[in-house]
Write a protein that holds these residues in place. Structure first.
Motif, PDB file in Angstrom:
ATOM      1  N   ALA A 138       3.622  15.387 -25.648  1.00  0.00           N
ATOM      2  CA  ALA A 138       2.645  14.756 -24.779  1.00  0.00           C
ATOM      3  C   ALA A 138       3.312  13.520 -24.361  1.00  0.00           C
ATOM      4  O   ALA A 138       3.150  13.010 -23.192  1.00  0.00           O
ATOM      5  CB  ALA A 138       1.394  14.639 -25.293  1.00  0.00           C
ATOM      6  N   THR A 139       3.925  12.833 -25.254  1.00  0.00           N
ATOM      7  CA  THR A 139       4.476  11.410 -25.066  1.00  0.00           C
ATOM      8  C   THR A 139       5.644  11.556 -23.875  1.00  0.00           C
ATOM      9  O   THR A 139       5.535  10.915 -23.172  1.00  0.00           O
ATOM     10  CB  THR A 139       4.825  10.613 -26.218  1.00  0.00           C
ATOM     11  OG1 THR A 139       3.765  10.686 -27.183  1.00  0.00           O
ATOM     12  CG2 THR A 139       5.411   9.314 -26.005  1.00  0.00           C
ATOM     13  N   VAL A 140       6.589  12.526 -24.475  1.00  0.00           N
ATOM     14  CA  VAL A 140       7.712  12.669 -23.328  1.00  0.00           C
ATOM     15  C   VAL A 140       7.139  12.931 -22.161  1.00  0.00           C
ATOM     16  O   VAL A 140       7.892  12.146 -21.092  1.00  0.00           O
ATOM     17  CB  VAL A 140       8.590  13.968 -23.811  1.00  0.00           C
ATOM     18  CG1 VAL A 140       9.616  14.008 -22.919  1.00  0.00           C
ATOM     19  CG2 VAL A 140       9.144  13.566 -25.293  1.00  0.00           C
ATOM     20  N   PHE A 141       6.387  13.948 -21.850  1.00  0.00           N
ATOM     21  CA  PHE A 141       5.880  14.374 -20.386  1.00  0.00           C
ATOM     22  C   PHE A 141       4.962  13.431 -19.707  1.00  0.00           C
ATOM     23  O   PHE A 141       4.888  13.238 -18.516  1.00  0.00           O
ATOM     24  CB  PHE A 141       5.469  15.867 -20.409  1.00  0.00           C
ATOM     25  CG  PHE A 141       6.706  16.652 -20.743  1.00  0.00           C
ATOM     26  CD1 PHE A 141       7.941  16.643 -19.976  1.00  0.00           C
ATOM     27  CD2 PHE A 141       6.559  17.425 -21.886  1.00  0.00           C
ATOM     28  CE1 PHE A 141       8.805  17.795 -20.233  1.00  0.00           C
ATOM     29  CE2 PHE A 141       7.669  18.231 -22.212  1.00  0.00           C
ATOM     30  CZ  PHE A 141       8.829  18.467 -21.527  1.00  0.00           C
ATOM     31  N   ILE A 184      14.410  18.256 -16.975  1.00  0.00           N
ATOM     32  CA  ILE A 184      14.696  19.588 -16.894  1.00  0.00           C
ATOM     33  C   ILE A 184      15.041  19.938 -18.467  1.00  0.00           C
ATOM     34  O   ILE A 184      14.778  21.166 -18.968  1.00  0.00           O
ATOM     35  CB  ILE A 184      15.864  19.989 -15.811  1.00  0.00           C
ATOM     36  CG1 ILE A 184      15.221  20.220 -14.474  1.00  0.00           C
ATOM     37  CG2 ILE A 184      16.409  21.571 -16.291  1.00  0.00           C
ATOM     38  CD1 ILE A 184      16.186  20.211 -13.393  1.00  0.00           C
ATOM     39  N   GLY A 185      16.094  19.305 -18.885  1.00  0.00           N
ATOM     40  CA  GLY A 185      16.591  19.251 -20.414  1.00  0.00           C
ATOM     41  C   GLY A 185      15.352  19.421 -21.220  1.00  0.00           C
ATOM     42  O   GLY A 185      15.256  19.903 -22.291  1.00  0.00           O
ATOM     43  N   SER A 186      14.276  18.347 -21.134  1.00  0.00           N
ATOM     44  CA  SER A 186      13.259  18.257 -22.074  1.00  0.00           C
ATOM     45  C   SER A 186      12.294  19.457 -21.849  1.00  0.00           C
ATOM     46  O   SER A 186      11.909  19.880 -22.819  1.00  0.00           O
ATOM     47  CB  SER A 186      12.502  17.080 -21.637  1.00  0.00           C
ATOM     48  OG  SER A 186      13.243  15.895 -21.956  1.00  0.00           O
ATOM     49  N   VAL A 187      12.151  19.981 -20.677  1.00  0.00           N
ATOM     50  CA  VAL A 187      11.146  21.231 -20.509  1.00  0.00           C
ATOM     51  C   VAL A 187      12.108  22.359 -21.259  1.00  0.00           C
ATOM     52  O   VAL A 187      11.272  23.193 -22.021  1.00  0.00           O
ATOM     53  CB  VAL A 187      11.183  21.494 -18.857  1.00  0.00           C
ATOM     54  CG1 VAL A 187      10.512  22.913 -18.949  1.00  0.00           C
ATOM     55  CG2 VAL A 187      10.197  20.295 -18.170  1.00  0.00           C
ATOM     56  N   GLU A 188      13.354  22.454 -21.136  1.00  0.00           N
ATOM     57  CA  GLU A 188      13.954  23.551 -21.742  1.00  0.00           C
ATOM     58  C   GLU A 188      13.795  23.559 -23.387  1.00  0.00           C
ATOM     59  O   GLU A 188      13.540  24.627 -24.022  1.00  0.00           O
ATOM     60  CB  GLU A 188      15.482  23.490 -21.465  1.00  0.00           C
ATOM     61  CG  GLU A 188      15.676  23.991 -20.149  1.00  0.00           C
ATOM     62  CD  GLU A 188      17.233  23.967 -19.647  1.00  0.00           C
ATOM     63  OE1 GLU A 188      17.891  22.838 -20.345  1.00  0.00           O
ATOM     64  OE2 GLU A 188      17.603  24.571 -18.740  1.00  0.00           O
ATOM     65  N   ARG A 235       5.966  21.256 -13.400  1.00  0.00           N
ATOM     66  CA  ARG A 235       4.683  21.914 -13.414  1.00  0.00           C
ATOM     67  C   ARG A 235       5.108  22.945 -14.661  1.00  0.00           C
ATOM     68  O   ARG A 235       4.299  23.766 -15.215  1.00  0.00           O
ATOM     69  CB  ARG A 235       4.792  22.607 -12.131  1.00  0.00           C
ATOM     70  CG  ARG A 235       4.119  21.817 -10.956  1.00  0.00           C
ATOM     71  CD  ARG A 235       3.924  22.520  -9.767  1.00  0.00           C
ATOM     72  NE  ARG A 235       3.390  23.722  -9.723  1.00  0.00           N
ATOM     73  CZ  ARG A 235       3.647  24.702  -8.905  1.00  0.00           C
ATOM     74  NH1 ARG A 235       4.640  24.554  -7.779  1.00  0.00           N
ATOM     75  NH2 ARG A 235       2.940  25.780  -8.896  1.00  0.00           N
ATOM     76  N   ALA A 236       6.378  23.255 -14.823  1.00  0.00           N
ATOM     77  CA  ALA A 236       6.731  24.087 -16.010  1.00  0.00           C
ATOM     78  C   ALA A 236       6.362  23.567 -17.360  1.00  0.00           C
ATOM     79  O   ALA A 236       5.758  24.393 -18.288  1.00  0.00           O
ATOM     80  CB  ALA A 236       8.404  24.346 -16.027  1.00  0.00           C
ATOM     81  N   ALA A 237       6.541  22.321 -17.496  1.00  0.00           N
ATOM     82  CA  ALA A 237       6.118  21.607 -18.594  1.00  0.00           C
ATOM     83  C   ALA A 237       4.645  21.549 -18.813  1.00  0.00           C
ATOM     84  O   ALA A 237       4.037  21.755 -19.905  1.00  0.00           O
ATOM     85  CB  ALA A 237       6.459  20.071 -18.687  1.00  0.00           C
ATOM     86  N   LEU A 238       3.842  21.449 -17.759  1.00  0.00           N
ATOM     87  CA  LEU A 238       2.335  21.819 -17.635  1.00  0.00           C
ATOM     88  C   LEU A 238       1.902  23.161 -18.336  1.00  0.00           C
ATOM     89  O   LEU A 238       1.181  23.229 -19.121  1.00  0.00           O
ATOM     90  CB  LEU A 238       1.775  21.485 -16.466  1.00  0.00           C
ATOM     91  CG  LEU A 238       1.618  19.938 -16.093  1.00  0.00           C
ATOM     92  CD1 LEU A 238       1.312  19.853 -14.540  1.00  0.00           C
ATOM     93  CD2 LEU A 238       0.666  19.264 -16.698  1.00  0.00           C
ATOM     94  N   LEU A 251      10.986  26.833 -14.310  1.00  0.00           N
ATOM     95  CA  LEU A 251      12.105  26.214 -14.737  1.00  0.00           C
ATOM     96  C   LEU A 251      13.424  26.934 -13.976  1.00  0.00           C
ATOM     97  O   LEU A 251      14.033  26.097 -13.582  1.00  0.00           O
ATOM     98  CB  LEU A 251      12.246  26.566 -16.205  1.00  0.00           C
ATOM     99  CG  LEU A 251      13.353  25.795 -16.823  1.00  0.00           C
ATOM    100  CD1 LEU A 251      13.223  24.207 -16.642  1.00  0.00           C
ATOM    101  CD2 LEU A 251      13.234  25.881 -18.441  1.00  0.00           C
ATOM    102  N   ALA A 252      13.473  28.093 -13.780  1.00  0.00           N
ATOM    103  CA  ALA A 252      14.348  28.619 -13.008  1.00  0.00           C
ATOM    104  C   ALA A 252      14.323  27.964 -11.697  1.00  0.00           C
ATOM    105  O   ALA A 252      15.616  27.827 -10.843  1.00  0.00           O
ATOM    106  CB  ALA A 252      14.218  30.258 -12.911  1.00  0.00           C
ATOM    107  N   ASP A 253      13.328  27.866 -10.979  1.00  0.00           N
ATOM    108  CA  ASP A 253      13.251  27.230  -9.543  1.00  0.00           C
ATOM    109  C   ASP A 253      13.773  25.676  -9.723  1.00  0.00           C
ATOM    110  O   ASP A 253      14.690  25.157  -8.803  1.00  0.00           O
ATOM    111  CB  ASP A 253      11.826  27.411  -9.103  1.00  0.00           C
ATOM    112  CG  ASP A 253      11.074  28.571  -8.833  1.00  0.00           C
ATOM    113  OD1 ASP A 253      12.073  29.400  -8.472  1.00  0.00           O
ATOM    114  OD2 ASP A 253      10.055  28.646  -8.391  1.00  0.00           O
ATOM    115  N   ALA A 254      13.356  25.119 -10.758  1.00  0.00           N
ATOM    116  CA  ALA A 254      13.924  23.882 -10.991  1.00  0.00           C
ATOM    117  C   ALA A 254      15.320  23.712 -10.917  1.00  0.00           C
ATOM    118  O   ALA A 254      16.006  22.848 -10.236  1.00  0.00           O
ATOM    119  CB  ALA A 254      13.567  23.194 -12.206  1.00  0.00           C
TER     120      ALA A 254
END
Length: 163
Positions: free
Chosen positions: A114-117, A144-148, A73-76, A52-55
């Motif tokens: 799961a639906t979001v990603f 990125i916001g969703s992953v956060e 990949r962060a979400a995974l 996420l920091a890389d993103a």
């Protein structure tokens, strides 16, 4: 006996583990002290934070394709953390191979994420394969916001952020 302890110490050093403050049992080979292996959940979360920091760095530099890949990949990794601690998944004999399908089995929150990603999956594949080499900054920012949000919900806001 001392030879075995030295071998364990050398192996730990090769693996990058700290042996300072640890005691290795001469009879069982078990390690006591501060050398416990990180739990799967923690490893997944640390990896997710790093990605996420890389993103964020890639997004700020205008590299939206790389930012999308890192965020996805962060979400995974966060899904992997949720799956690793899921009692439901431990009880099932046959599990789906898709990370999002597994996550959906963990409960209502898992179904939501799961639906979001899953919605980003095809777009991410097109970007990764070079078919779409310029993803929209709006889409990437939303990912990125969703992953956060997923990270905060999963850790309860207690996860240390990776540097």
């Amino acid at each position: 006996v001392m030879g075995n302890q030295m071998k364990r110490h050398a192996l730990a050093v090769v693996k990058g583990e700290s042996v300072m403050g640890s005691v290795v049992s001469a009879t069982t080979g078990r390690v006591y002290g501060d050398m416990g292996a990180p739990r799967k959940f923690d490893s997944f979360i640390f990896s997710a934070e790093t990605l996420l920091a890389d993103a964020h760095v890639d997004f700020a530099a205008g590299r939206y394709d790389l930012a999308m890949e890192s965020a996805y990949r962060a979400a995974l990794r966060i899904a992997g953390a949720c799956n690793a601690r899921s009692v439901v998944l431990r009880k099932r004999k046959r599990l789906p191979t898709n990370a999002w399908d597994k996550l959906a089995l963990t409960g209502e929150s898992g179904q939501h994420w799961a639906t979001v990603f899953s919605a980003y999956s095809a777009r991410r594949a097109r970007v990764a394969s070079g078919i779409d080499d310029n993803p929209s900054p709006v889409v990437v920012s939303s990912l990125i916001g969703s992953v956060e949000d997923f990270l905060l919900e999963t850790t309860g806001g207690d996860a240390p952020m990776a540097a």
